[in-house]
Structure formats: C-alpha cells, structure tokens
Design a protein around this motif. Structure first.
Motif, mmCIF file in Angstrom:
data_model
loop_
_atom_site.group_PDB
_atom_site.id
_atom_site.type_symbol
_atom_site.label_atom_id
_atom_site.label_comp_id
_atom_site.label_asym_id
_atom_site.label_seq_id
_atom_site.Cartn_x
_atom_site.Cartn_y
_atom_site.Cartn_z
ATOM 1 N N TYR A 249 -0.998 -2.128 -13.065
ATOM 2 C CA TYR A 249 -2.257 -2.072 -12.331
ATOM 3 C C TYR A 249 -2.020 -2.246 -10.843
ATOM 4 N N ASP A 250 -3.032 -1.851 -10.084
ATOM 5 C CA ASP A 250 -3.085 -2.068 -8.645
ATOM 6 C C ASP A 250 -4.251 -2.994 -8.368
ATOM 7 N N LEU A 251 -4.061 -3.918 -7.443
ATOM 8 C CA LEU A 251 -5.120 -4.843 -7.033
ATOM 9 C C LEU A 251 -5.613 -4.470 -5.650
ATOM 10 N N ASP A 252 -6.890 -4.764 -5.362
ATOM 11 C CA ASP A 252 -7.378 -4.538 -4.002
ATOM 12 C C ASP A 252 -6.763 -5.600 -3.080
ATOM 13 N N MET A 253 -6.976 -5.443 -1.788
ATOM 14 C CA MET A 253 -6.316 -6.291 -0.796
ATOM 15 C C MET A 253 -6.650 -7.775 -0.982
ATOM 16 N N PHE A 254 -7.916 -8.099 -1.194
ATOM 17 C CA PHE A 254 -8.295 -9.504 -1.348
ATOM 18 C C PHE A 254 -7.673 -10.111 -2.599
ATOM 19 N N SER A 255 -7.607 -9.351 -3.650
ATOM 20 C CA SER A 255 -7.009 -9.857 -4.893
ATOM 21 C C SER A 255 -5.509 -10.052 -4.738
ATOM 22 N N ARG A 256 -4.849 -9.163 -4.004
ATOM 23 C CA ARG A 256 -3.409 -9.343 -3.756
ATOM 24 C C ARG A 256 -3.151 -10.631 -2.989
ATOM 25 N N VAL A 257 -3.984 -10.912 -1.987
ATOM 26 C CA VAL A 257 -3.842 -12.146 -1.216
ATOM 27 C C VAL A 257 -4.093 -13.352 -2.120
ATOM 28 N N TYR A 258 -5.124 -13.269 -2.927
ATOM 29 C CA TYR A 258 -5.466 -14.346 -3.864
ATOM 30 C C TYR A 258 -4.299 -14.621 -4.813
ATOM 31 N N VAL A 259 -3.734 -13.571 -5.404
ATOM 32 C CA VAL A 259 -2.611 -13.728 -6.327
ATOM 33 C C VAL A 259 -1.388 -14.269 -5.590
#
Length: 148
Positions: free
Chosen positions: A52-62
């Motif tokens: 999967y690909d995450l949006d920018m905010f989710s990538r930062v969160y992870v």
C-alpha cells in the motif's frame, strides 16, 4: 512557547489518531491506497500480503509513532473473514494469516467469495501448485477452487 508547541503536537496527534482508526475506507480522501494484495493459499488457510501507499500525513504519523496503528485498517479490509492474525506491518506492506479461508471437499479446497473493506488495484491468488490468477480492481475475492 514550549507549551504552545506541546499543545500543537498533542492536537495533531489526536487528529491523526482519530483519522487512522476509521472503520471503513472510502474511495474519496482515503489515507491508504491498496496497490497489491496477494493471497497465497495453504490448505484451508492463507497468507495474505498487502502492499500500500500512505498519504503524506499518514507517512509522518507512521514515522513518528510506528505502523502498529495501521492494524485496525488492515483488519477492516478483511472484515468478512473470521480468523485474521496480523503478523507484520511495515510502512508500505503488511502480512496477515487467515485461517479457514477455504473449506476442504475431497482432494480439493473451495474458497467462497468474500467482500473486501476497500478496493485493491490488483488482487493475486496464488495456488499451492504454483499457478496464480490476477483480479484487477478487486472489491471482493472471487469464488475459486484448488488442489492440495
């Protein structure tokens, strides 16, 4: 100043936490995009691998808090399956073990179609004999049978 920064961080954490725990994934504005889902059948069980690909905010969160917060979302994609065990979650992939995904009938295994909680760009079914089947734009697993 330090208190304002701390308050901002706490608010951002709360908003991201709420957005990451949503039950259903919608087509518009989803934070996770399922590019590939592989189901490797093993008797009546299967190993399911998501990419999967995450949006920018989710990538930062992870990045800041770890990928374990994606577990409810991964489990919700497989909401129609009874026994789901998330074994590994990364920034762009997850591995899940599903028991009793199929039922045995003589020397064959039968898998009934199951709805998915999100659209998957490419679903690949991998059978024990090494053959495979691709299903583009899947919103459910197809009915299928395979040999043991």
């Amino acid at each position: 100043m330090k208190q304002a920064l701390l308050l901002l961080f706490v608010l951002m954490f709360a908003v991201l936490s709420l957005s990451m725990t949503g039950y259903a994934l919608n087509e518009e504005g989803q934070y996770i995009h399922l590019t590939q889902m592989n189901i490797r059948f093993e008797g009546t069980d299967a190993e399911v691998t998501f990419h999967y690909d995450l949006d920018m905010f989710s990538r930062v969160y992870v990045f800041l808090l770890g990928s374990y917060n994606l577990q409810p979302t991964i489990e919700n994609v497989l909401f129609d399956f009874e026994h789901v065990e998330v074994r590994e979650i990364g920034r762009n992939h997850a591995v899940v073990h599903v028991t009793n995904i199929s039922r045995q009938n003589s020397e064959y295994y039968l898998h009934d179609s199951r709805a998915l909680g999100a659209r998957v760009d490419m679903l690949t079914l991998q059978y024990p004999d090494g053959s495979s089947r691709n299903v583009p734009g899947a919103t459910a697993t197809p009915y299928t049978f395979y040999g043991g």
